[in-house]
Design an enzyme around this catalytic site. Sequence first.
Site, PDB file in Angstrom:
ATOM      1  N   GLU A   1       0.910  -0.647   0.251  1.00 38.28           N
ATOM      2  CA  GLU A   1      -0.213   0.122  -0.422  1.00 38.28           C
ATOM      3  C   GLU A   1       0.933   0.894  -0.174  1.00 38.28           C
ATOM      4  O   GLU A   1       1.986   1.559   0.280  1.00 38.28           O
ATOM      5  CB  GLU A   1      -0.853  -0.050   0.788  1.00 38.28           C
ATOM      6  CG  GLU A   1      -1.679  -0.792   1.357  1.00 38.28           C
ATOM      7  CD  GLU A   1      -2.776  -0.823   2.976  1.00 38.28           C
ATOM      8  OE1 GLU A   1      -3.923  -0.933   1.936  1.00 38.28           O
ATOM      9  OE2 GLU A   1      -2.758  -0.694   2.987  1.00 38.28           O
TER      10      GLU A   1
ATOM     11  N   CYS B   1       3.125   8.439   0.531  1.00 38.91           N
ATOM     12  CA  CYS B   1       4.242   7.699   1.953  1.00 38.91           C
ATOM     13  C   CYS B   1       4.000   6.014   1.560  1.00 38.91           C
ATOM     14  O   CYS B   1       2.895   5.656   0.623  1.00 38.91           O
ATOM     15  CB  CYS B   1       3.169   7.222   2.869  1.00 38.91           C
ATOM     16  SG  CYS B   1       3.392   6.716   4.308  1.00 38.91           S
TER      17      CYS B   1
ATOM     18  N   CYS C   1       6.524  -7.205   7.468  1.00 38.06           N
ATOM     19  CA  CYS C   1       6.998  -6.379   7.777  1.00 38.06           C
ATOM     20  C   CYS C   1       7.884  -7.164   9.346  1.00 38.06           C
ATOM     21  O   CYS C   1       6.650  -8.024   9.446  1.00 38.06           O
ATOM     22  CB  CYS C   1       7.018  -5.455   9.190  1.00 38.06           C
ATOM     23  SG  CYS C   1       7.787  -4.383   9.755  1.00 38.06           S
TER      24      CYS C   1
ATOM     25  N   CYS D   1       6.487  -5.283  15.516  1.00 38.64           N
ATOM     26  CA  CYS D   1       5.619  -4.106  16.590  1.00 38.64           C
ATOM     27  C   CYS D   1       4.068  -4.558  17.642  1.00 38.64           C
ATOM     28  O   CYS D   1       3.340  -4.717  16.643  1.00 38.64           O
ATOM     29  CB  CYS D   1       6.355  -2.362  16.521  1.00 38.64           C
ATOM     30  SG  CYS D   1       7.664  -2.306  15.846  1.00 38.64           S
TER      31      CYS D   1
ATOM     32  N   CYS E   1       0.856  -2.759  15.887  1.00 39.58           N
ATOM     33  CA  CYS E   1       1.414  -1.644  14.382  1.00 39.58           C
ATOM     34  C   CYS E   1      -0.213  -2.903  13.518  1.00 39.58           C
ATOM     35  O   CYS E   1       0.659  -4.148  13.937  1.00 39.58           O
ATOM     36  CB  CYS E   1       2.720  -2.054  14.016  1.00 39.58           C
ATOM     37  SG  CYS E   1       2.661  -1.450  12.377  1.00 39.58           S
TER      38      CYS E   1
ATOM     39  N   ASN F   1      -3.281   4.764  16.723  1.00 41.06           N
ATOM     40  CA  ASN F   1      -4.530   4.495  15.915  1.00 41.06           C
ATOM     41  C   ASN F   1      -5.075   3.431  16.058  1.00 41.06           C
ATOM     42  O   ASN F   1      -4.335   2.083  16.322  1.00 41.06           O
ATOM     43  CB  ASN F   1      -3.635   4.370  13.969  1.00 41.06           C
ATOM     44  CG  ASN F   1      -3.565   6.081  14.184  1.00 41.06           C
ATOM     45  OD1 ASN F   1      -4.216   6.464  14.023  1.00 41.06           O
ATOM     46  ND2 ASN F   1      -2.881   5.904  13.276  1.00 41.06           N
TER      47      ASN F   1
ATOM     48  N   CYS G   1      -0.840   6.091   9.902  1.00 41.85           N
ATOM     49  CA  CYS G   1       0.406   5.404  10.608  1.00 41.85           C
ATOM     50  C   CYS G   1      -0.391   3.519  11.026  1.00 41.85           C
ATOM     51  O   CYS G   1      -1.591   3.779  12.389  1.00 41.85           O
ATOM     52  CB  CYS G   1       0.908   6.063  11.631  1.00 41.85           C
ATOM     53  SG  CYS G   1       1.728   7.535  10.441  1.00 41.85           S
TER      54      CYS G   1
HETATM   55  N1  SAH Z   1       9.012   0.702  10.418  1.00 45.51           N
HETATM   56  C1  SAH Z   1       9.765   2.058  10.229  1.00 45.51           C
HETATM   57  C2  SAH Z   1       8.419   2.493   9.273  1.00 45.51           C
HETATM   58  C3  SAH Z   1       7.638   2.747   9.432  1.00 45.51           C
HETATM   59  S1  SAH Z   1       6.623   3.968   9.878  1.00 45.51           S
HETATM   60  C4  SAH Z   1       9.322   2.487  11.426  1.00 45.51           C
HETATM   61  O1  SAH Z   1       8.567   2.211  12.026  1.00 45.51           O
HETATM   62  O2  SAH Z   1       9.287   4.004  12.011  1.00 45.51           O
HETATM   63  C5  SAH Z   1       5.316   3.900  10.722  1.00 45.51           C
HETATM   64  C6  SAH Z   1       4.996   4.886  11.356  1.00 45.51           C
HETATM   65  O3  SAH Z   1       3.758   4.219  12.343  1.00 45.51           O
HETATM   66  C7  SAH Z   1       6.200   4.450  12.851  1.00 45.51           C
HETATM   67  O4  SAH Z   1       6.726   5.597  13.356  1.00 45.51           O
HETATM   68  C8  SAH Z   1       5.131   3.545  13.844  1.00 45.51           C
HETATM   69  O5  SAH Z   1       5.759   3.926  14.708  1.00 45.51           O
HETATM   70  C9  SAH Z   1       3.935   4.155  13.526  1.00 45.51           C
HETATM   71  N2  SAH Z   1       2.846   3.257  14.222  1.00 45.51           N
HETATM   72  C10 SAH Z   1       2.721   1.862  13.899  1.00 45.51           C
HETATM   73  N3  SAH Z   1       1.169   2.406  14.716  1.00 45.51           N
HETATM   74  C11 SAH Z   1       0.635   2.230  14.979  1.00 45.51           C
HETATM   75  C12 SAH Z   1      -1.074   2.919  15.571  1.00 45.51           C
HETATM   76  N4  SAH Z   1      -1.387   1.853  16.272  1.00 45.51           N
HETATM   77  N5  SAH Z   1      -1.045   4.332  15.110  1.00 45.51           N
HETATM   78  C13 SAH Z   1      -0.137   5.260  15.409  1.00 45.51           C
HETATM   79  N6  SAH Z   1       1.269   5.400  14.758  1.00 45.51           N
HETATM   80  C14 SAH Z   1       2.064   4.219  14.683  1.00 45.51           C
END
Ligand code: SAH
Length: 368
Positions: free
Chosen positions: A93, A106, A113, A117, A120, A302, A345
Amino acid sequence: MDACSGELLGLTAAELAALMVDWGEKPFHGRQLYGALYHRRQLDPGSMTELSKDLRQKLASCTITLPRLQRRQRAADGTEKYLLELRDGAKIECVLIPERKRNTLCISTQAGCPLDCRFCLTAMLGYKRNLSPAEILGQILYVLGDKNLEVVSAAGGSSPALTNLVLMGMGEPLLNLENVLKSLSIMADPLGLALSPRRITLSTVGLVPQMRELARAAVVPNLAVSLSATTDEVRDRLMPINRKYPIDTILQACADFPLKGNQRVTFEYVLMAKVNDSDDDARRLVKLLAHLRSKVNLLPLNPGNANGLRPSSPRRVNRFREILTGKGLPAYVRRPRGMDIHAACGQLHLAPDQPSRTTRTSRLDTIS
Ligand code: SAH
């Protein structure tokens, strides 16, 4: 000689010149082809009229493959999410985020991935594979074509334009460093896509050796680090990769990262109720970042992930921000974009009907 056996997209100017020499052509045709592909975005060799007819015919047997659109969704706030399918069926996406003075795209760097985390949604997909340079650049070319957007530095300000690019979609860019660096060199090349490196931001969970390699690369983008905790104990739980690269090692790599002019390292901090959003967390964050040229993007969680995590209340978010800014640390609350289409995000997770992994196994062993 057989004219072409492969994909042209993703090749650098030097690689295209070498291809021309292989074909018994002059190397400068490689540069012409490079300009046609990335600068003028002519994706049909037949339209590259500055090349000889003979060469165009040879090129006709090469492939120039863009990802295929599976679905495009537009959110109430104008954010558009593209679900794209790659040649092997893998799905990724990318998200176009229009704002008053800029348009940010983006893009993804991996299908899925491997980092797991806890907060996420992309993590729930598991990991499929790295994207090739053609697939990374293909997302940009697809959206530029779809929206008829110019690249701002190339068009000299004519609108509408793609002004900013963030590597913050699916995947961890620094786990796909070689292909990401190659893509960055083409994105930032004035004869290529011509996006200024200052308008490109790469976000990482903080892979220390790769951050150091990025610092030495030919094209160095803005650096964003997803921190989201102020103690190793909490970060270990939220982001398993922290066991390999704890907070102090990441901050040292940030301190050594080259910054130009008024450039800063961005720290992304996903705020989760009662997990990492206390006043003490805010004060610790100020201390941790005290010696860095940095700013903080606060992202209220989120929703969507089933790990029992909840977003911090708006009051808590404001209080957290005030503590940071009160101590002189620039901090911004990132408004979630495209929430209604799951484009925000950490929400990039393909179709809602996509089967998701139910068991979580950490694959830290496979991550170098
Ligand atoms: N793997 C890299 C690139 C992805 S960026 C990284 O993690 O930096 C995606 C961003 O969205 C990251 O800053 C992550 O912390 C954030 N993110 C992931 N899950 C999220 C959520 N549920 N709500 C808000 N931000 C989130």
